[in-house]
Design a protein around this motif. Structure first.
Motif: not given
Length: 218
Positions: A18, A28, A31-32, A35, A63-64, A66-67, A71, A187
């Motif tokens: 990002m 986001l 990225e999601v 993944h 990782r998901l 955290s994302e 979100l 964050e």
């Protein structure tokens, strides 16, 4: 993978990660999406007992998670997000048990190879680890049936697709932070405070140390 388009230029492939000047919800989503595409493949490999699949699937779940947490706090419905995150956590827990035993088994095997004289003394430990690993494999198979895997992947995809941007919708709308850089400071401090919370509790139990390690990795 999405492509960025500039005026008068051909679309260029979006680089992973990002960027400060991107709208957070768009970053986001990208990225999601990336993944999730990998996750479905790795979950299949993990269920078949592939060593690399277990490791990669657990990493992607972390990782998901955290994302999706970001979100949920910025653009998605909190109640719906909680259900999706719970599914990801359930898969991650099952994978974590299997992966931790894989690492222990590799460590024991490596130690025995370097110190052959210890093989007989460590037979009991190796047998116990193998037994627990078979149990963990059955749990992975139970949690990651094709139906449950599909439901997990689709729920993550839909949550990201349906999330609403925080951008103002009209001239009278109250300005709201929308870019990645607008959320970075918060964050970073959230994660720092999560680690600092352990300051007065350590050293503690094995479970507490595991939670501390997890907080550090975020």
């Amino acid at each position: 993978m999405e492509a960025r388009r500039t005026c008068g230029a051909r679309p260029v492939q979006r680089r992973p990660g990002m960027f400060a000047d991107e709208v957070l919800i768009d970053a986001l989503r990208s990225e999601v999406r990336g993944h999730v595409e990998k996750l479905d493949k790795q979950l299949k490999r993990a269920r078949r007992g592939k060593l690399g699949g277990v490791h990669d699937a657990r990493t992607l779940c972390r990782r998901l998670r955290s994302e999706l947490d970001i979100l949920a706090r910025t653009a998605a419905r909190e109640k719906r997000s909680a259900g999706v995150i719970s599914r990801v956590k359930r898969a991650e827990r099952a994978l974590s048990r299997a992966r931790d035993l894989d690492v222990l088994r590799l460590d024991v095997d490596g130690y025995v190879k370097m110190n052959p004289s210890t093989e007989e003394g460590l037979d009991g430990l190796a047998t116990l680890v193998a037994k627990k690993r078979r149990r963990a494999a059955r749990e992975v198979e139970r949690v990651l049936t094709p139906r449950r895997r599909h439901k997990l992947v689709r729920s993550v995809e839909r949550l990201a697709a349906d999330a609403e941007s925080a951008a103002p919708t009209g001239l009278v709308a109250k300005p709201a932070p929308t870019l990645v850089r607008d959320f970075t400071h918060e964050e970073i401090w959230r994660r720092y405070d999560a680690v600092r919370a352990f300051e007065t509790a350590l050293p503690g139990s094995e479970e507490l140390l595991h939670k501390f390690r997890a907080a550090c990795r975020r």
